[in-house]
Design an enzyme around this catalytic site. Structure first.
Site, mmCIF file in Angstrom:
data_model
loop_
_atom_site.group_PDB
_atom_site.id
_atom_site.type_symbol
_atom_site.label_atom_id
_atom_site.label_comp_id
_atom_site.label_asym_id
_atom_site.label_seq_id
_atom_site.Cartn_x
_atom_site.Cartn_y
_atom_site.Cartn_z
ATOM 1 N N VAL A 234 49.976 42.421 39.353
ATOM 2 C CA VAL A 234 49.596 41.957 38.009
ATOM 3 C C VAL A 234 48.102 41.666 37.952
ATOM 4 C CG1 VAL A 234 51.833 41.048 37.301
ATOM 5 C CG2 VAL A 234 50.300 39.597 38.649
ATOM 6 N N ARG A 236 44.657 43.943 39.307
ATOM 7 C CA ARG A 236 43.976 45.163 38.913
ATOM 8 C C ARG A 236 44.536 46.316 39.739
ATOM 9 N NH1 ARG A 236 42.736 43.519 34.650
ATOM 10 N NH2 ARG A 236 40.654 43.308 33.734
ATOM 11 N N ASP A 260 52.403 46.391 36.843
ATOM 12 C CA ASP A 260 51.897 46.297 35.472
ATOM 13 C C ASP A 260 50.547 46.991 35.331
ATOM 14 O OD1 ASP A 260 51.917 45.293 32.737
ATOM 15 O OD2 ASP A 260 50.335 43.924 33.375
ATOM 16 N N GLU A 265 44.607 54.408 34.116
ATOM 17 C CA GLU A 265 45.411 54.030 32.957
ATOM 18 C C GLU A 265 44.910 54.748 31.709
ATOM 19 O OE1 GLU A 265 45.649 49.774 32.563
ATOM 20 O OE2 GLU A 265 46.472 49.510 34.571
ATOM 21 N N HIS A 284 51.051 48.288 31.485
ATOM 22 C CA HIS A 284 50.004 47.269 31.356
ATOM 23 C C HIS A 284 50.221 46.422 30.096
ATOM 24 C CE1 HIS A 284 45.573 46.253 32.512
ATOM 25 N NE2 HIS A 284 46.274 45.171 32.191
#
Length: 323
Positions: A234, A236, A260, A265, A284
């Site tokens: 959770v 980076r 997450d 991304e 995310h």
């Protein structure tokens, strides 16, 4: 007293920008935009730069337009995408959104722990197949959770895990800062990373991304983990070597992962993580509560009032450390 001039780097159409209308026009001048031209008029006298959604290149451009800046604030907690040398080297304080999103991330971690301990994926498969399939589950009060990066998010995780009677270990650069912390059984320095990881049933990554933390969880760390261990990220994405993690998941070297954040991304459609049965994947959005953006704006406005009154700012970060 002259009004404080604030440059807000954001899409002016974002609905949270309307919250700034509550500021007294006699005490604050606001410019909102997502390009340098939006700030041409007010930048020379600007006191505050508020990065709502801008990228590093744009922020750097605006920085050079605003020689009188006295404070920079980032909406997000992570600073890896916005720090540039001139800001780091300057005496201008930088604050971030640390703490605004931590509670929801702590809940995601607890959800990931329970997902694997109770094998909810198996329950759903059996339900879909109309199959009565009793099996053993794990009582998490018998298990150990280790937190890599024991900052605000890490503490939010620890509070929830402690409430479930889990044993909590923590890894941080300065272990002395957690002396007397009743949430954790033991705090390790970075040099003892593998030692801590080897003891954990769940390894929670909540570290910021800096040159020192990039890929700090890689092949050696996955080799040190128990084969029944689950990794949860959770913090980076690039703190974990994603290729090494995929190898560990595909080979059964570790039990699973709840993620997450990712190295790239949005996560590319061809990523093997989408197809792995032992992965719980969030796009995310673990901290995307209905009011998360409003909370971020409220925090900035509260800090702006402190700035106006000459009071100490909240969440001042160490720019050189990156958090």
């Amino acid at each position: 007293m002259d009004p404080i001039t604030v440059l807000v780097v954001a899409n002016p159409a974002d609905k949270q920008m309307g919250m700034l209308n509550a500021l007294d026009a006699s005490t604050s001048k606001i410019a909102i935009g997502d390009d340098p031209d939006s700030f041409t008029k007010l930048a020379p006298q600007a006191d505050v730069l508020f990065n709502w959604s801008g990228k590093r290149a744009l922020l750097r451009q605006i920085w050079h337009m605003a020689p009188k800046l006295r404070w920079v604030h980032s909406r997000s907690a992570g600073l890896d995408s916005m720090l540039f040398p001139e800001l780091v080297e300057s005496p201008v304080p930088l604050t971030n959104g640390r703490g605004v999103f931590s509670q929801s991330l702590g809940e995601f971690v607890l959800g990931g722990v329970l997902y694997f301990a109770k094998d909810f994926a198996r329950m759903r498969r059996s339900q879909r197949e109309g199959k009565w399939d009793p099996f053993d589950t794990i009582e998490i009060s018998t298990q150990t959770l280790g937190i890599v990066g024991y900052g605000d998010i890490g503490k939010a995780v620890a509070r929830r895990a402690k409430a479930m009677d889990m044993k909590i270990l923590a890894l941080r650069r300065n272990p002395d800062r957690s002396e007397g912390d009743e949430l954790v059984s033991k705090v390790y320095g970075w040099a003892r990373k593998l030692e801590m990881i080897a003891e954990c049933d769940y390894v929670v990554v909540a570290a910021p991304l800096t040159p020192q933390t990039h890929h700090m969880i890689s092949d050696a760390e996955f080799t040190a983990m128990k084969p029944t261990a689950v990794i949860i990220n959770v913090g980076r994405g690039p703190v974990i070597d994603e290729a090494a993690m995929v190898r560990a998941l595909e080979s059964g070297r570790i039990k699973g992962a709840a993620l997450d954040v990712f190295e790239v991304e949005p996560l590319p459609a061809e990523s093997p993580l989408y197809k792995l049965d032992n992965v719980l994947l969030s796009p995310h959005s673990a901290d995307n509560t209905p009011d998360w953006l409003e909370n971020a704006m409220t925090f900035f406005m509260q800090n702006l009032e402190r700035f106006r009154k000459g009071e100490p700012l909240l969440n001042v970060v160490d720019k050189r450390s990156g958090y």
